[in-house]
Design a protein around this motif. Structure first.
Motif, PDB file in Angstrom:
ATOM      1  N   SER A   1    -117.582   7.214  23.168  1.00 18.28           N
ATOM      2  CA  SER A   1    -116.449   6.977  24.071  1.00 18.28           C
ATOM      3  C   SER A   1    -115.963   5.535  23.974  1.00 18.28           C
ATOM      4  O   SER A   1    -114.755   5.286  24.046  1.00 18.28           O
ATOM      5  N   ALA A   2    -116.865   4.578  23.790  1.00 16.01           N
ATOM      6  CA  ALA A   2    -116.451   3.175  23.649  1.00 16.01           C
ATOM      7  C   ALA A   2    -115.628   2.984  22.374  1.00 16.01           C
ATOM      8  O   ALA A   2    -114.608   2.279  22.383  1.00 16.01           O
ATOM      9  N   VAL A   3    -116.062   3.614  21.284  1.00 16.75           N
ATOM     10  CA  VAL A   3    -115.311   3.517  20.028  1.00 16.75           C
ATOM     11  C   VAL A   3    -113.952   4.215  20.168  1.00 16.75           C
ATOM     12  O   VAL A   3    -112.928   3.718  19.669  1.00 16.75           O
TER      13      VAL A   3
ATOM     14  N   SER B   1    -108.168   3.723  20.693  1.00 18.97           N
ATOM     15  CA  SER B   1    -106.931   4.032  21.409  1.00 18.97           C
ATOM     16  C   SER B   1    -106.178   2.757  21.778  1.00 18.97           C
ATOM     17  O   SER B   1    -104.955   2.716  21.682  1.00 18.97           O
ATOM     18  N   LEU B   2    -106.901   1.706  22.171  1.00 18.38           N
ATOM     19  CA  LEU B   2    -106.235   0.439  22.469  1.00 18.38           C
ATOM     20  C   LEU B   2    -105.566  -0.138  21.226  1.00 18.38           C
ATOM     21  O   LEU B   2    -104.451  -0.653  21.292  1.00 18.38           O
ATOM     22  N   LEU B   3    -106.240  -0.046  20.096  1.00 15.08           N
ATOM     23  CA  LEU B   3    -105.666  -0.522  18.843  1.00 15.08           C
ATOM     24  C   LEU B   3    -104.421   0.280  18.463  1.00 15.08           C
ATOM     25  O   LEU B   3    -103.410  -0.282  18.035  1.00 15.08           O
ATOM     26  N   CYS B   4    -104.485   1.597  18.667  1.00 19.79           N
ATOM     27  CA  CYS B   4    -103.324   2.443  18.360  1.00 19.79           C
ATOM     28  C   CYS B   4    -102.160   2.156  19.299  1.00 19.79           C
ATOM     29  O   CYS B   4    -101.010   2.100  18.870  1.00 19.79           O
TER      30      CYS B   4
ATOM     31  N   CYS C   1    -106.989   9.629  21.220  1.00 18.61           N
ATOM     32  CA  CYS C   1    -108.251   8.889  21.250  1.00 18.61           C
ATOM     33  C   CYS C   1    -108.687   8.627  22.693  1.00 18.61           C
ATOM     34  O   CYS C   1    -109.879   8.680  23.009  1.00 18.61           O
ATOM     35  N   SER C   2    -107.724   8.347  23.570  1.00 14.01           N
ATOM     36  CA  SER C   2    -108.067   8.147  24.983  1.00 14.01           C
ATOM     37  C   SER C   2    -108.608   9.420  25.592  1.00 14.01           C
ATOM     38  O   SER C   2    -109.586   9.397  26.354  1.00 14.01           O
TER      39      SER C   2
END
Length: 86
Positions: free
Chosen positions: A5-7, A12-15, A78-79
């Motif tokens: 979940s952390a990855v 998701s933040l990067l995307c 991803c989120s």
């Protein structure tokens, strides 16, 4: 599962960041705020009484709407994966 979940959240933040950069949302919001000619109620006027509409400039070559949309969609997926793995 916490590592997954952390990855997923990091991806998701990067995307989201890359998608916002591709769409140049910050520049678009700044242009909307700087535009003094914007009238939200202009559509109520009779078409003959309206001011001529200003032309919207073409987006620069490096702005890719498709790439930004795909990155934002991938960030959303991803989120969702990060939430489901918690």
């Amino acid at each position: 599962m916490v590592v997954v979940s952390a990855v997923a959240f990091a991806a998701s933040l990067l995307c989201f960041y890359s998608g916002a950069r591709a769409l140049q949302t910050k520049n678009a919001v700044a242009r909307l705020r700087a535009d003094d000619r914007f009238d939200a109620l202009a559509w109520l006027d009779h078409p003959a009484d309206r001011q001529p509409a200003f032309s919207v400039p073409e987006p620069p070559e490096e702005a890719s709407i498709e790439r930004g949309f795909v990155l934002l969609t991938l960030g959303l997926c991803c989120s969702l994966l990060g939430v489901l793995t918690l």
